[in-house]
Write a protein that holds these residues in place. Structure first.
Motif, short mmCIF file in Angstrom:
data_model
loop_
_atom_site.label_atom_id
_atom_site.label_comp_id
_atom_site.label_asym_id
_atom_site.label_seq_id
_atom_site.Cartn_x
_atom_site.Cartn_y
_atom_site.Cartn_z
N PRO A 20 30.98 49.52 44.08
CA PRO A 20 31.51 48.65 45.14
C PRO A 20 32.83 47.99 44.76
CG PRO A 20 29.15 48.30 44.88
CD PRO A 20 29.59 49.17 43.73
N GLU A 21 32.97 47.54 43.50
CA GLU A 21 34.20 46.84 43.13
C GLU A 21 35.40 47.76 43.23
OE1 GLU A 21 36.16 43.86 39.85
OE2 GLU A 21 34.12 44.59 39.54
N THR A 22 35.27 48.99 42.75
CA THR A 22 36.39 49.93 42.85
C THR A 22 36.77 50.17 44.30
OG1 THR A 22 35.70 51.04 40.80
CG2 THR A 22 37.18 52.25 42.24
N PHE A 23 35.76 50.29 45.17
CA PHE A 23 36.04 50.56 46.58
C PHE A 23 36.69 49.37 47.26
CE2 PHE A 23 34.81 51.00 51.09
CZ PHE A 23 35.37 52.25 51.34
N TYR A 24 36.15 48.17 47.06
CA TYR A 24 36.71 46.97 47.69
C TYR A 24 38.14 46.72 47.18
CZ TYR A 24 32.17 45.48 49.65
OH TYR A 24 30.99 45.38 50.36
N GLN A 25 38.34 46.92 45.88
CA GLN A 25 39.69 46.74 45.33
C GLN A 25 40.65 47.72 45.98
OE1 GLN A 25 41.11 44.62 43.28
NE2 GLN A 25 39.84 44.12 41.51
N ARG A 26 40.20 48.95 46.18
CA ARG A 26 41.08 49.96 46.77
C ARG A 26 41.43 49.59 48.21
NH1 ARG A 26 45.24 52.76 46.15
NH2 ARG A 26 45.21 54.97 46.66
N LEU A 27 40.50 48.96 48.91
CA LEU A 27 40.79 48.52 50.28
C LEU A 27 41.93 47.51 50.30
CD1 LEU A 27 37.21 48.10 51.84
CD2 LEU A 27 38.84 49.97 52.18
N THR A 28 42.02 46.66 49.26
CA THR A 28 43.11 45.68 49.23
C THR A 28 44.47 46.35 49.01
OG1 THR A 28 42.99 45.24 46.82
CG2 THR A 28 41.53 43.95 48.26
#
Length: 491
Positions: A309-317
């Motif tokens: 989840p952290e990698t995905f949420y970071q990528r969204l930013t």
């Protein structure tokens, strides 16, 4: 100390002594026979006079030669001396903010007393909030990310260049074997999987790189998504020719801002490699066109790219500001240990400006109505490995509303800890036009605060501390009103 700093300190002392004697530059020039422009350049730290000229200046100012050339500053200018001798201006690459070091030196030389007062104020604030050198560097990094909307085209292009050079299809989900083969065959790595778990002191580490032998020690407790991220960061260091780097993941310490910045660059590269921008943007457009929001749909979207989840949420930013012009975003990461009972905000990022919620350095209690805290609490009460939830948060002291989605998992780096990742998107006309489901009436809505100590919600069942900040303001306001009444009575 570097020569330019020695020049600056000499100029500061000369200007201070001259000013104390109520002597103008014109007057000092007339007394010494030196030109006014030359003296001005000395005071600004641009020139350092020869010995004979220093003798002339010391005689004119009725001071000693040794006092003028000494690098010791009196208490009024001491903080500036500390800044200069600490080399902090050298440690932070000011050029990434479009600032020249010479510009700062000119400002200091122009108004040393006022700058000194400002620096002293910053020191006092830093001490009050217990800010460390590390927190200062991390704050500088966040400012750099925010100034660029957390999107870096040059790194994105390097990822595409790497994929093309190594025949990687970014339209397909990659696996750790793809990266491991490149590290071993192309960059001469040796990968060892058992060493770290033999040392209880290293339980919080997932990898250690030994540069002399190019040995990458990876914890056997890492899952595949963590291993892929570790491998992708190592590829970034090599492909981008980054040598001034950190050797542990997660980091233990760093020696300079360059290491902090390079760690971010490698992490950004890894995220962009694991979650290619073009594929993600195409999937997001389809997802945003939906009239209703479903956590299951969001989880399927995320799992199509990564299990982290952290990698995905970071990528969204990275992609939301660039490809959807959604710049009013925040990203939060919380850590929680049930035995301790307090929530620690361990990472935050705000695109465009400082949005709610934000970090609190005064040990106040974060609002328990935040979805990022609720997901952690829900996770501790279930056998599930991942709790995903969302809500529209309306802040009680502003008119701002945010759609916030949060994922909570067990902390992969610390046993007994839980963590949550949250992404918030401000609800405004633009976001409503780009994301159809923001008008879904079934999304739960909650009135929230920032901390209990500053929250005015009177019927809050989740409150864990009294609103002492508001109570103090109310007392001050009442006192002020009575004082005004008395002053009016005796006017």
């Amino acid at each position: 100390m570097e020569e330019e700093y020695i020049r600056l300190i000499f100029g500061l002392k000369l200007k201070q002594i001259r000013t104390e004697k109520n002597l103008s530059l014109f007057g000092l020039a007339k007394m010494t026979g030196l030109s006014k422009s030359y003296l001005n350049e000395i005071e600004k730290g641009k020139k350092y006079p020869k010995r004979d000229k220093i003798v002339l200046l010391s005689e004119a100012l009725e001071t000693t030669y040794d006092q003028l050339v000494s690098l010791k500053l009196d208490k009024n200018l001491a903080p500036i001396g500390e800044i200069l001798q600490s080399r902090i201006l050298k440690e932070i690459p000011l050029d990434i903010f479009g600032i020249k070091e010479s510009d700062l030196i000119d400002i200091i030389a122009e108004a040393p007393v006022k700058v000194n007062a400002f620096i002293s104020t910053l020191f006092e604030i830093a001490k009050h909030y217990n800010l460390t050198r590390e927190s200062f560097f991390l704050a500088a990094l966040r400012s750099y990310q925010e100034a660029n909307n957390n999107y870096f085209e040059e790194i994105e292009l390097q990822v595409e260049k790497f994929a093309k050079a190594y025949s990687l299809d970014l339209n397909k989900r990659l696996n750790s074997k793809d990266f491991e083969e490149i590290l071993v065959e192309e960059y001469g790595y040796t990968i060892e999987n058992d060493e770290l778990t033999q040392h209880k002191e290293l339980n919080n580490l997932r990898s250690v790189f030994v540069p002399s032998s190019k040995t990458l020690l990876v914890s056997s407790e890492t899952d595949d998504s963590q291993r892929m991220f570790i491998y992708a960061k190592e590829i970034a260091y090599n492909f981008l020719n980054i040598t001034d780097r950190l050797f542990t993941f997660s980091w233990i310490k760093f020696d300079s801002f360059d290491q902090v910045l390079n760690n971010f660059i490698a992490s950004y590269f890894a995220g962009a490699l694991l979650i290619p921008r073009k594929s993600l943007v195409a999937s997001l457009k389809t997802f945003f066109d939906k009239k209703t929001f479903s956590t299951n749909d969001f989880q399927m979207l995320m799992e199509g790219f990564t299990d982290s989840p952290e990698t995905f949420y970071q990528r969204l930013t990275n992609v939301l500001p660039k490809d959807f012009n959604l710049k009013n975003l925040f990203f939060l990461r919380f850590s929680y240990k049930p035995e301790r009972g307090d929530f620690q905000l361990t990472k935050e990022l705000h695109i465009t400006n400082l949005l709610e919620p934000h970090a609190n350095e005064r040990n106040e209690h974060y609002c328990r109505r935040w979805i990022s805290l609720k997901t952690i609490q829900d996770l501790t009460e279930t056998t599930e490995n991942h709790v995903l939830d969302s809500q529209i948060s309306s802040y009680n002291h502003t008119d701002n509303e945010y759609f916030v989605i949060s994922s909570a998992t067990k902390d992969p780096f610390r046993k007994g800890y839980y963590r949550s990742i949250a992404l918030g998107i401000m609800i405004n006309q633009h976001s409503l036009s780009r994301i159809a489901f923001l008008q879904d009436e079934n999304i739960k809505r909650r009135k929230v605060g920032v901390t209990c100590e500053s929250c005015s919600i009177s019927d809050c069942l989740e409150r864990v501390a009294p609103p002492k900040n508001l109570e103090r303001k109310a007392r001050f306001l009442q006192t002020d009103m009575v004082v005004k009444e008395i002053m009016e009575k005796y006017k």
